[in-house]
Design a protein around this motif. Structure first.
Motif, PDB file in Angstrom:
ATOM      1  N   PHE A 299       0.772  -1.046   0.174  1.00  0.00           N
ATOM      2  CA  PHE A 299       0.085   0.021  -0.069  1.00  0.00           C
ATOM      3  C   PHE A 299       1.057   1.459   0.139  1.00  0.00           C
ATOM      4  CE2 PHE A 299      -2.362   3.494   2.310  1.00  0.00           C
ATOM      5  CZ  PHE A 299      -3.241   3.554   1.530  1.00  0.00           C
ATOM      6  N   VAL A 300       2.041   1.289   0.702  1.00  0.00           N
ATOM      7  CA  VAL A 300       2.996   2.480   0.634  1.00  0.00           C
ATOM      8  C   VAL A 300       3.452   2.680  -0.434  1.00  0.00           C
ATOM      9  CG1 VAL A 300       5.151   3.227   1.630  1.00  0.00           C
ATOM     10  CG2 VAL A 300       3.317   2.090   3.324  1.00  0.00           C
ATOM     11  N   LYS A 301       3.869   1.534  -1.266  1.00  0.00           N
ATOM     12  CA  LYS A 301       4.454   1.611  -2.581  1.00  0.00           C
ATOM     13  C   LYS A 301       3.326   2.147  -3.470  1.00  0.00           C
ATOM     14  CE  LYS A 301       6.979  -1.238  -5.954  1.00  0.00           C
ATOM     15  NZ  LYS A 301       7.465  -2.743  -6.148  1.00  0.00           N
ATOM     16  N   ALA A 302       2.132   1.699  -3.463  1.00  0.00           N
ATOM     17  CA  ALA A 302       1.031   2.174  -4.323  1.00  0.00           C
ATOM     18  C   ALA A 302       0.858   3.649  -4.194  1.00  0.00           C
ATOM     19  CB  ALA A 302      -0.237   1.563  -3.988  1.00  0.00           C
ATOM     20  N   PHE A 303       1.041   4.104  -2.986  1.00  0.00           N
ATOM     21  CA  PHE A 303       0.499   5.368  -2.329  1.00  0.00           C
ATOM     22  C   PHE A 303       1.689   6.195  -2.943  1.00  0.00           C
ATOM     23  CE2 PHE A 303      -2.480   7.799   0.683  1.00  0.00           C
ATOM     24  CZ  PHE A 303      -2.205   9.110   0.073  1.00  0.00           C
ATOM     25  N   THR A 304       2.892   5.857  -2.899  1.00  0.00           N
ATOM     26  CA  THR A 304       4.140   6.655  -3.460  1.00  0.00           C
ATOM     27  C   THR A 304       4.622   6.607  -4.702  1.00  0.00           C
ATOM     28  OG1 THR A 304       5.735   5.156  -2.414  1.00  0.00           O
ATOM     29  CG2 THR A 304       4.743   6.890  -0.869  1.00  0.00           C
ATOM     30  N   SER A 305       3.624   5.779  -5.541  1.00  0.00           N
ATOM     31  CA  SER A 305       4.002   5.926  -7.033  1.00  0.00           C
ATOM     32  C   SER A 305       3.742   6.963  -7.697  1.00  0.00           C
ATOM     33  CB  SER A 305       3.262   4.612  -7.735  1.00  0.00           C
ATOM     34  OG  SER A 305       1.731   4.851  -7.661  1.00  0.00           O
ATOM     35  N   GLU A 306       4.297   7.270  -8.927  1.00  0.00           N
ATOM     36  CA  GLU A 306       4.172   8.417  -9.669  1.00  0.00           C
ATOM     37  C   GLU A 306       2.779   8.374 -10.261  1.00  0.00           C
ATOM     38  OE1 GLU A 306       6.127  11.283 -10.217  1.00  0.00           O
ATOM     39  OE2 GLU A 306       6.744  10.439  -8.502  1.00  0.00           O
ATOM     40  N   ASP A 307       2.009   7.214 -10.505  1.00  0.00           N
ATOM     41  CA  ASP A 307       0.776   7.189 -11.025  1.00  0.00           C
ATOM     42  C   ASP A 307      -0.288   7.720  -9.975  1.00  0.00           C
ATOM     43  OD1 ASP A 307       1.788   5.861 -13.244  1.00  0.00           O
ATOM     44  OD2 ASP A 307       1.123   3.789 -12.585  1.00  0.00           O
ATOM     45  N   ALA A 308       0.214   7.512  -8.784  1.00  0.00           N
ATOM     46  CA  ALA A 308      -0.830   8.262  -7.782  1.00  0.00           C
ATOM     47  C   ALA A 308      -0.513   9.497  -7.262  1.00  0.00           C
ATOM     48  CB  ALA A 308      -0.618   7.247  -6.556  1.00  0.00           C
ATOM     49  N   TRP A 309       0.653   9.939  -6.675  1.00  0.00           N
ATOM     50  CA  TRP A 309       1.007  11.308  -5.982  1.00  0.00           C
ATOM     51  C   TRP A 309       1.810  12.138  -7.022  1.00  0.00           C
ATOM     52  CZ3 TRP A 309       5.049  11.047  -1.471  1.00  0.00           C
ATOM     53  CH2 TRP A 309       6.268  10.551  -2.017  1.00  0.00           C
ATOM     54  N   GLY A 310       2.180  11.622  -8.313  1.00  0.00           N
ATOM     55  CA  GLY A 310       3.022  12.341  -9.207  1.00  0.00           C
ATOM     56  C   GLY A 310       2.306  13.528  -9.718  1.00  0.00           C
ATOM     57  N   ASP A 311       3.162  14.435 -10.427  1.00  0.00           N
ATOM     58  CA  ASP A 311       2.507  15.652 -11.083  1.00  0.00           C
ATOM     59  C   ASP A 311       1.249  15.188 -11.879  1.00  0.00           C
ATOM     60  OD1 ASP A 311       4.400  17.193  -9.803  1.00  0.00           O
ATOM     61  OD2 ASP A 311       5.934  17.160 -11.605  1.00  0.00           O
ATOM     62  N   GLU A 312       1.453  14.326 -12.760  1.00  0.00           N
ATOM     63  CA  GLU A 312       0.142  13.958 -13.422  1.00  0.00           C
ATOM     64  C   GLU A 312      -0.652  12.459 -13.003  1.00  0.00           C
ATOM     65  OE1 GLU A 312      -0.327  15.660 -16.124  1.00  0.00           O
ATOM     66  OE2 GLU A 312       1.427  16.857 -15.716  1.00  0.00           O
ATOM     67  N   GLY A 313      -0.416  12.552 -11.686  1.00  0.00           N
ATOM     68  CA  GLY A 313      -0.950  11.272 -11.021  1.00  0.00           C
ATOM     69  C   GLY A 313      -2.539  11.295 -10.632  1.00  0.00           C
ATOM     70  N   TYR A 314      -3.066  10.361 -10.316  1.00  0.00           N
ATOM     71  CA  TYR A 314      -4.790  10.519 -10.174  1.00  0.00           C
ATOM     72  C   TYR A 314      -5.124  11.246  -8.880  1.00  0.00           C
ATOM     73  CZ  TYR A 314      -3.949   6.247  -7.330  1.00  0.00           C
ATOM     74  OH  TYR A 314      -3.638   5.229  -6.334  1.00  0.00           O
TER      75      TYR A 314
END
Length: 343
Positions: A299-314
């Motif tokens: 879950f930590v890995k998912a939250f800190t992925s660019e897909d999630a918290w990145g500039d263009e993340g969801y």
């Protein structure tokens, strides 16, 4: 001898029961900030759909309430993660440590605290000084501290609406409340020379004045449910609500954010540091539960992925203001390595 054997057997049974209980929960439990709640929920739902793990349960308890639950101890009856719209306090860290809880801190981005009202009303343009005068329990008048005499916004400044001061906001357990009094109320209090001098001579007395919100009905504690505040603003166009930028962003068709010190609460202004009522957002991981409750590391890995918290993340689509790229990389490495927080 028989008694000793029975006692040993009973003890072994109890230890097995405890060990079994540690494996009894197969679903991550998350508590904490109402501001971080929509971001955490979105990651949890995506995590449940895209991995083999169950969707984590996320509860909105407020930052203070979440810390209290999180730091209470180790075991499946206690949550695994707590969200916070402010950094953990030293007293909370001490409580966690005392109860055998070691923590990994994850800073996820930024958020602005907005004062918003219905689009059916005039947009407010406020200074921090005016915010302090509207909401403080005691204010300076003719060189003396007196109980707040201001009933209408226009009592404070003729440029403001001639309507009753009615502000719906979070309770003392909320991280939004903590950040609001620190950023907006303290900022307003410091504009008075007498209070500025008090801050230098007696910081504790200054904070008491700056942080104490009036209790005469002008400020209404609306709980930890920010969606409820938005519903009340729709029902009462003259009222003002205090909550995180993400809720303004998600309800921009109904409500509008007040301009504070000349800056609108927009994604760009908060990211650039131009909006003066903004703060960092966090979640905290209980290291003792990693390996006992399945999916925490993932879950930590998912939250800190660019897909999630990145500039263009969801999460940016949900209103989260991302950390700068270099900061994200540093926090990601610390989070995924489950680095222990020390204070």
């Amino acid at each position: 001898m028989i008694k000793k054997v029975l006692t040993a057997t009973a003890l072994a049974g109890m230890m097995m029961a405890v060990a079994g209980a540690a494996q009894a929960r197969d679903q991550i439990r998350i508590v904490g900030s109402s501001t971080v709640f929509p971001f955490s929920t979105t990651v949890a739902e995506t995590f449940g759909k895209t991995t083999g793990f169950k969707t984590p349960v996320v509860e909105s308890t407020g930052s203070g309430g979440g810390m209290k639950l999180f730091c209470a101890g180790v075991g499946v009856e206690h949550p695994d993660i707590t969200n916070a719209s402010r950094r953990i306090k030293a007293s909370e860290y001490e409580k966690c440590t005392k109860n055998g809880v070691s923590i990994t801190e994850v800073k996820i981005g930024f958020d602005g605290i907005v004062l918003a009202n219905s689009k059916q009303s005039e947009r407010l343009t406020l200074t921090k000084k005016q915010i302090f005068l509207a909401l403080a329990k005691q204010v300076p008048v003719d060189g003396k501290m007196v109980d707040n005499p201001y009933q209408n916004w226009s009592d404070i400044d003729k440029s403001l609406p001639n309507s009753k001061i009615e502000v719906l906001g979070p309770p003392p357990t909320s991280g939004t409340r903590d950040a609001f009094v620190e950023l907006a109320m303290e900022g307003g209090a410091k504009t008075f020379e007498s209070l500025k001098a008090l801050r230098k001579s007696d910081k504790k007395a200054f904070k008491t004045i700056a942080h104490t919100i009036r209790e005469d009905g002008a400020y209404v504690e609306a709980g930890e449910n920010d969606n409820l505040i938005i519903q009340k603003l729709e029902a009462n166009p003259k009222a003002v609500g205090i909550f995180g930028f993400s809720f303004l962003d998600q309800n921009a068709d109904k409500i509008q954010g007040s301009i504070v010190e000349g800056a609108e609460p927009t994604f760009e202004n908060i990211a650039a540091g131009d909006y003066g009522v903004s703060r960092s957002l966090y979640f905290y991981v209980k290291k003792e539960h990693v390996g006992s409750v399945p999916g925490i590391e993932e879950f930590v890995k998912a939250f800190t992925s660019e897909d999630a918290w990145g500039d263009e993340g969801y999460l940016a689509d949900k209103g989260l203001i991302p950390l700068p790229t270099a900061d994200r990389e540093q926090v990601k490495n610390s989070a995924r390595g489950l680095t222990s927080l020390s204070m």
